[in-house]
Design an enzyme around this catalytic site. Structure first.
Site, PDB file in Angstrom:
ATOM      1  NE  ARG A  94      -0.981  24.854 -18.818  1.00 28.89           N
ATOM      2  CZ  ARG A  94      -2.379  24.328 -18.811  1.00 28.89           C
ATOM      3  NH1 ARG A  94      -2.773  23.600 -17.492  1.00 28.89           N
ATOM      4  NH2 ARG A  94      -2.984  24.379 -19.807  1.00 28.89           N
ATOM      5  CE  LYS A 135       0.781   5.594   1.438  1.00 32.15           C
ATOM      6  NZ  LYS A 135      -0.136   4.538   0.967  1.00 32.15           N
ATOM      7  CE  LYS A 167       2.032   2.873   8.997  1.00 34.98           C
ATOM      8  NZ  LYS A 167       1.801   3.369   7.405  1.00 34.98           N
ATOM      9  CD  GLU A 196       0.558  -0.285  10.105  1.00 34.42           C
ATOM     10  OE1 GLU A 196       0.118   0.220   9.130  1.00 34.42           O
ATOM     11  OE2 GLU A 196       1.221  -0.949  10.190  1.00 34.42           O
ATOM     12  CG  ASP A 217      -2.662  -1.755   7.540  1.00 32.63           C
ATOM     13  OD1 ASP A 217      -3.267  -1.266   6.622  1.00 32.63           O
ATOM     14  OD2 ASP A 217      -1.468  -2.329   7.416  1.00 32.63           O
TER      15      ASP A 217
END
Length: 285
Positions: A94, A135, A167, A196, A217
């Site tokens: 597994r 992410k 950002k 950004e 963006d």
């Protein structure tokens, strides 16, 4: 760490396998793809088996790989033959499948984007490439990003330490794009600076402030095309700026976005939403 989840970090045991199978019993199992895809993470098979054999003092398992990471496979295809103590094969099953299936799912997702982007060759001969993001699954970033490369994708920054990414919240805190860029240049002059931008005006401002790389963006294709043209017009005086489309991207839209002239598309779904590639271990009777 994954083995400790299965075996327990204190006792380290498999009560089912150890009760029903003698350590002396040997066998062969096949690692099989249950669906079409691109494989990655196959080194986890050998490493998991090696660690299991060390934990339980078992003879080594011989691993014969029939494919390599990055290779396209078909449903039913045998990827490797594993021969050794059956205890080791079942204890490791597994954990090694979880890791390899996860990585192969990411590689398969990246390959789908790469296949589309490879069909769009711009007038200058260039192609857009797909990028990953941060992410990723906690603790598995290196594996996730490696899997993206196996699928033909490209890695963006590895973390918060290697590239500056300014950002909207950074701009608010610093007061302006120019102030944020200047602060990074002063404190960490060796790192690349990405900014950004939501509009063409913000993109131009970022370039004039000294950004090396822009994240465009949530722009539609027309806005992307106009922004690319505006930035390219500034490059004669300040050098090349890399451009990435991000936000609201899909495979259906990938070709049209690539045609706008951006260098990259960043897709968080490569690592945060890719389904696993179903792999299985079949013990021969």
């Amino acid at each position: 760490m994954a083995l400790d989840e299965d075996l327990g970090s204190v006792n380290r045991r498999d009560v089912t396998t150890q009760a029903t199978i003698s350590p002396s019993v040997r066998g062969t199992a096949d690692l099989v793809a249950r669906e079409d895809g691109t494989v990655a993470g196959l080194s986890a098979v050998r490493e998991t088996l090696t660690q299991v054999c060390e934990i339980f003092d078992l003879a080594p398992v011989q691993v014969e790989h029939l494919v390599v990471d990055g290779e396209r496979v078909r449903a039913g295809q045998v990827l490797a033959h594993l021969t050794g103590p059956v205890q080791a094969l079942l204890v490791a099953e597994r954990t090694m499948l979880n890791i390899a299936s996860r990585a192969s799912g990411v590689a398969t997702a990246a390959r789908a984007w790469t296949d589309v982007l490879d069909t769009v060759v711009r007038p200058d001969g260039s192609r857009a490439r797909v990028l990953d993001t941060r992410k990723t699954t906690p603790g598995l970033r290196a594996l996730d990003k490696y899997a993206v490369r196996c699928g033909g994708g490209t890695n963006k920054r590895m973390g918060l330490y290697d590239v500056a990414m300014i950002k909207d919240n950074h701009v608010v805190a610093a007061g302006s794009v120019a102030a944020a860029v200047a602060s990074v240049r002063e404190r960490f002059p060796e790192v690349a600076v990405q900014v950004e931008a939501d509009t063409q005006a913000q993109a131009v401002e970022a370039v004039e402030a000294g950004a090396d790389f822009l994240l465009l963006d949530n722009m539609d294709d027309d806005a992307l095309r106009a922004t690319v043209e505006a930035v390219r017009a500034l490059e004669a005086s300040r050098g090349r700026v890399e451009l990435e489309a991000t936000g609201n991207l899909s495979l259906e839209r990938a070709a049209s976005v690539a045609a706008t002239g951006v260098d990259y598309m960043s897709v968080g779904a490569l690592t945060h939403s890719a389904p696993i590639l179903d792999l299985a271990l079949d013990l021969r009777a």
